[in-house]
Design a protein around this motif. Structure first.
Motif, PDB file in Angstrom:
ATOM      1  N   ARG A  32       0.868  -1.175   0.000  1.00  0.00           N
ATOM      2  CA  ARG A  32       0.000   0.000   0.000  1.00  0.00           C
ATOM      3  C   ARG A  32       0.906   1.226   0.000  1.00  0.00           C
ATOM      4  O   ARG A  32       1.745   1.387   0.872  1.00  0.00           O
ATOM      5  N   CYS A  39      -1.098   4.858  -7.279  1.00  0.00           N
ATOM      6  CA  CYS A  39      -2.091   4.082  -6.522  1.00  0.00           C
ATOM      7  C   CYS A  39      -2.114   4.529  -5.064  1.00  0.00           C
ATOM      8  O   CYS A  39      -1.808   3.753  -4.172  1.00  0.00           O
ATOM      9  N   ASN A  41      -2.883   5.093  -1.382  1.00  0.00           N
ATOM     10  CA  ASN A  41      -3.680   4.466  -0.334  1.00  0.00           C
ATOM     11  C   ASN A  41      -4.569   3.337  -0.851  1.00  0.00           C
ATOM     12  O   ASN A  41      -5.701   3.172  -0.429  1.00  0.00           O
ATOM     13  N   LYS A  42      -4.048   2.584  -1.773  1.00  0.00           N
ATOM     14  CA  LYS A  42      -4.769   1.456  -2.349  1.00  0.00           C
ATOM     15  C   LYS A  42      -3.844   0.242  -2.295  1.00  0.00           C
ATOM     16  O   LYS A  42      -2.680   0.333  -2.676  1.00  0.00           O
TER      17      LYS A  42
END
Length: 136
Positions: A32, A39, A41-42
């Motif tokens: 993360r 990307c 916080n994914k």
């Protein structure tokens, strides 16, 4: 967007392939990235934490630096692993020596910084320029 190798100034580029944002050996199976980037916080897979910014030739030439960064990570984690040993195991434990090539680590930091810049900006396009003279 044009997919090209950021080390193209060295010449001899071949097929573009994936380059991990940070060395693959330093990533867990799922990662993360917090703040910024492609990307934010994914949670994504280790394989997805990459971009097409280097050709196979230049990516391969940089692999020794990735390996050295992995060795540095092992050395840094050694204290944590030692503290997990039982008191009895600590008594019989023989210290470990890590030989880290500082020159390789410096080049790994440069390579990883460049990777990060492109990860934040996005794919390489006609306006993206990095001039690599001889870090390989």
């Amino acid at each position: 967007m044009i997919k090209k190798c950021y080390a193209e100034s060295l010449g001899g580029c071949d097929k573009i392939n994936k380059e991990h944002y940070i060395s693959k050996c330093m990533l867990s199976e799922m990662v993360r990235f917090v703040g910024g980037g492609k990307c934010p916080n994914k949670e994504i897979s280790k394989g997805s934490a990459s971009m097409r910014i280097l050709c196979t030739k230049h990516n391969g030439q940089l692999s020794n630096y990735d390996n050295e960064a992995g060795e540095l990570l092992k050395a840094m984690n050694y204290v944590y692993e030692y503290h997990k040993l039982s008191a009895i195991d600590k008594q019989s434990h023989v210290g470990k020596t890590f030989n880290i090539n500082g020159n390789y680590i410096e080049k790994w930091l440069l390579k990883t910084s460049i990777n990060h810049l492109f990860q934040v900006k996005g794919e390489l396009d006609d306006d993206s320029k990095v001039y690599v003279e001889s870090c390989l």
